[in-house]
Design an enzyme around this catalytic site. Structure first.
Site, PDB file in Angstrom:
ATOM      1  N   CYS A  22      72.451  78.846  52.025  1.00 32.00           N
ATOM      2  CA  CYS A  22      71.401  79.753  52.223  1.00 32.00           C
ATOM      3  C   CYS A  22      71.658  81.104  51.883  1.00 32.00           C
ATOM      4  CB  CYS A  22      71.041  79.771  53.904  1.00 32.00           C
ATOM      5  SG  CYS A  22      70.648  78.102  54.382  1.00 32.00           S
TER       6      CYS A  22
ATOM      7  N   ASN B 117      62.625  77.395  56.974  1.00 31.09           N
ATOM      8  CA  ASN B 117      63.864  77.771  56.444  1.00 31.09           C
ATOM      9  C   ASN B 117      63.883  77.240  54.906  1.00 31.09           C
ATOM     10  OD1 ASN B 117      66.366  78.144  55.233  1.00 31.09           O
ATOM     11  ND2 ASN B 117      67.428  77.527  57.134  1.00 31.09           N
TER      12      ASN B 117
ATOM     13  N   HIS C  56      67.707  86.524  55.583  1.00 29.15           N
ATOM     14  CA  HIS C  56      67.547  85.067  55.638  1.00 29.15           C
ATOM     15  C   HIS C  56      66.717  84.483  56.694  1.00 29.15           C
ATOM     16  CE1 HIS C  56      68.075  80.761  54.947  1.00 29.15           C
ATOM     17  NE2 HIS C  56      68.733  80.666  55.880  1.00 29.15           N
TER      18      HIS C  56
HETATM   19  O1  UT7 Z   1      70.220  78.493  57.255  1.00 29.84           O
HETATM   20  C1  UT7 Z   1      71.514  77.901  57.619  1.00 29.84           C
HETATM   21  C2  UT7 Z   1      72.073  78.273  58.929  1.00 29.84           C
HETATM   22  N1  UT7 Z   1      71.319  77.461  59.917  1.00 29.84           N
HETATM   23  C3  UT7 Z   1      70.925  78.243  61.036  1.00 29.84           C
HETATM   24  O2  UT7 Z   1      71.231  79.483  61.161  1.00 29.84           O
HETATM   25  C4  UT7 Z   1      70.366  77.372  62.097  1.00 29.84           C
HETATM   26  C5  UT7 Z   1      71.384  77.896  63.192  1.00 29.84           C
HETATM   27  N2  UT7 Z   1      70.922  77.351  64.479  1.00 29.84           N
HETATM   28  C6  UT7 Z   1      69.782  77.086  64.955  1.00 29.84           C
HETATM   29  O3  UT7 Z   1      68.966  77.961  64.527  1.00 29.84           O
HETATM   30  C7  UT7 Z   1      69.378  76.575  66.545  1.00 29.84           C
HETATM   31  O4  UT7 Z   1      70.794  76.190  67.050  1.00 29.84           O
HETATM   32  C8  UT7 Z   1      68.781  75.378  66.475  1.00 29.84           C
HETATM   33  C9  UT7 Z   1      67.148  75.770  66.181  1.00 29.84           C
HETATM   34  C10 UT7 Z   1      69.035  74.323  65.688  1.00 29.84           C
HETATM   35  C11 UT7 Z   1      68.543  74.751  67.860  1.00 29.84           C
HETATM   36  O5  UT7 Z   1      68.232  75.776  68.953  1.00 29.84           O
HETATM   37  P1  UT7 Z   1      69.310  75.833  70.315  1.00 29.84           P
HETATM   38  O6  UT7 Z   1      68.734  76.750  71.016  1.00 29.84           O
HETATM   39  O7  UT7 Z   1      70.716  75.816  69.606  1.00 29.84           O
HETATM   40  O8  UT7 Z   1      68.965  74.434  70.876  1.00 29.84           O
HETATM   41  P2  UT7 Z   1      70.071  73.258  71.178  1.00 29.84           P
HETATM   42  O9  UT7 Z   1      70.689  72.369  70.030  1.00 29.84           O
HETATM   43  O10 UT7 Z   1      71.259  73.845  72.202  1.00 29.84           O
HETATM   44  O11 UT7 Z   1      69.294  72.386  71.880  1.00 29.84           O
HETATM   45  C12 UT7 Z   1      68.726  72.782  73.273  1.00 29.84           C
HETATM   46  C13 UT7 Z   1      68.053  71.463  74.091  1.00 29.84           C
HETATM   47  C14 UT7 Z   1      68.595  70.145  73.783  1.00 29.84           C
HETATM   48  O12 UT7 Z   1      68.282  69.367  75.161  1.00 29.84           O
HETATM   49  P3  UT7 Z   1      69.230  69.268  76.321  1.00 29.84           P
HETATM   50  O13 UT7 Z   1      70.647  68.741  75.770  1.00 29.84           O
HETATM   51  O14 UT7 Z   1      69.416  70.752  76.859  1.00 29.84           O
HETATM   52  O15 UT7 Z   1      68.594  68.622  77.080  1.00 29.84           O
HETATM   53  C15 UT7 Z   1      68.175  69.593  72.559  1.00 29.84           C
HETATM   54  O16 UT7 Z   1      68.270  68.206  72.714  1.00 29.84           O
HETATM   55  O17 UT7 Z   1      66.877  71.265  72.928  1.00 29.84           O
HETATM   56  C16 UT7 Z   1      66.817  69.874  72.445  1.00 29.84           C
HETATM   57  N3  UT7 Z   1      66.156  70.040  71.245  1.00 29.84           N
HETATM   58  C17 UT7 Z   1      64.930  70.088  70.947  1.00 29.84           C
HETATM   59  N4  UT7 Z   1      63.908  69.731  71.902  1.00 29.84           N
HETATM   60  C18 UT7 Z   1      62.402  69.812  71.491  1.00 29.84           C
HETATM   61  C19 UT7 Z   1      66.626  70.012  70.148  1.00 29.84           C
HETATM   62  N5  UT7 Z   1      65.761  69.897  69.322  1.00 29.84           N
HETATM   63  C20 UT7 Z   1      64.535  69.952  69.828  1.00 29.84           C
HETATM   64  C21 UT7 Z   1      63.353  69.752  69.236  1.00 29.84           C
HETATM   65  N6  UT7 Z   1      62.182  69.995  70.045  1.00 29.84           N
HETATM   66  N7  UT7 Z   1      62.932  69.781  68.002  1.00 29.84           N
END
Ligand code: UT7
Length: 330
Positions: free
Chosen positions: A117, A287, A257
């Site tokens: 990225c 993204n 980004h």
């Molecule tokens: O460009 C390259 C660099 N990449 C980035 O900068 C991305 C960095 N990461 C992120 O942007 C975030 O970590 C994500 C958007 C990928 C995820 O957001 P988060 O707030 O970190 O969510 P999480 O992974 O902690 O998940 C929270 C909850 C989980 O459920 P439980 O365990 O709390 O029950 C996940 O299973 O949300 C759940 N979850 C979803 N729910 C609905 C994960 N993906 C989804 C989804 N829809 N698509």
């Protein structure tokens, strides 16, 4: 007195394919919902390149052609084309060569650059040096990624994030202090385990097993990447300002980004910038990896004024991150 040569951005081109993949579409494919996607990431829809045999070069080529058209140059005048991508048409030859062939840039040498990225910032820095050295007069840097080629559309944690697109800039010599003024680039390979494509490289060549295990798709451990990204992008942007004795008040635009709106907000806060000074199009494209920053410049091109100081900032797989200070030339 001989004035220092800087690399000015003299034209911008962009291309996104017409097909949209909305949050409502994704709700039918995986267990997710529009509200979660919008509040956690800021994304509403992304563009997907459809069609047999279509590849990243088919995104990059129209972006570069648009740029040539705007600047009124023939592609044959391009000296060098750097294609920043993690989704090359094929492992080799370079997608840059394929773009050059498709647009008739017969006078250019080209190569690919992979810094995930942050690729566009790395490419911009390399391209600027070709200009600053005085060796070349027209260098194109294009970020092009067909992310849909490596996204697992059964994995809700990644498939909601990515889209396809390309953006390109033309760099030309400037003697009045416009263009790329400073860059800080960083990388830390110990972060490679958090965001990568497990198979298809020399460590784990493609096999029936790697295909069955879905190892040719993006793997991301989102939370640690998020934490590193928030700190990395905000820190490096603040460091760039300090190094150049600037504050948020001096900056017309932050061009971040587009991975997650929450990461973008944290970077803007750290720099003391209000929302109105932040370029944002993640809601429409998601993204697009190496394409996010030039696609922002493309979308906001009418709002940029000659003399504006802008900061480009990125964080991505590798880990790689960085920030670039630009004085807008047109
Ligand atoms: O460009 C390259 C660099 N990449 C980035 O900068 C991305 C960095 N990461 C992120 O942007 C975030 O970590 C994500 C958007 C990928 C995820 O957001 P988060 O707030 O970190 O969510 P999480 O992974 O902690 O998940 C929270 C909850 C989980 O459920 P439980 O365990 O709390 O029950 C996940 O299973 O949300 C759940 N979850 C979803 N729910 C609905 C994960 N993906 C989804 C989804 N829809 N698509």
């Amino acid at each position: 007195m001989i004035k220092k040569v800087t690399a000015a951005i003299t034209a911008v081109g962009g291309y996104v394919p017409p097909d949209k993949l909305t949050n409502a579409d994704l709700e039918k494919m995986v267990d997710t919902n529009d509200e979660w996607i919008r509040t956690r990431t800021g994304i509403s829809e992304r563009r997907i390149l459809k069609g047999e045999g279509k590849a990243s070069s088919d995104l990059g080529a129209p972006a570069v052609l648009e740029l040539c058209h705007k600047r009124g140059i023939d592609p044959k005048e391009i000296d060098c084309l750097i294609c920043c991508t993690v989704t090359p048409d094929m492992l080799f030859p370079a997608t840059a060569n394929i773009i050059c062939d498709k647009i008739g840039a017969t006078g250019a040498f080209g190569f690919d650059l992979n810094a995930a990225c942050s690729g566009f910032l790395y490419g911009l820095s390399a391209g600027a040096m070709f200009i600053e050295s005085g060796r070349y007069k027209k260098v194109v840097v294009v970020g092009a990624d067909k992310m849909s080629a490596i996204v697992d559309y059964t994995d809700r944690t990644t498939c909601i994030l990515f889209g396809d697109g390309a953006g390109a800039v033309l760099l030309e010599p400037n003697h009045d202090g416009y263009g790329i003024l400073d860059t800080i680039l960083k990388s830390d390979g110990s972060g490679r385990h958090y965001l990568y494509q497990k198979a298809g490289g020399s460590q784990k060549p493609a096999s029936h097993e790697t295909v069955n295990n879905k190892e040719h798709f993006i793997y991301q451990d989102g939370q640690p990447v998020f934490k590193f990204a928030v700190k990395g992008m905000a820190d490096v942007s603040a460091e760039l300002l300090e190094k150049n004795k600037l504050t948020g008040d001096d900056i017309a635009w932050l061009v971040p980004h587009q991975a997650n709106k929450r990461i973008i907000d944290a970077t803007a806060n750290r720099m003391g910038l209000s929302q109105e000074k932040v370029m944002l199009n993640i809601q429409r494209y998601g993204n697009t990896t190496a394409a996010t920053i030039p696609l922002c410049l493309w979308d906001y091109r009418k709002e940029l004024n000659k003399g504006d100081l802008i900061v480009l900032a990125a964080f991505g797989g590798g880990f790689t991150w960085g920030a670039t200070l630009v004085k807008w030339e047109y």
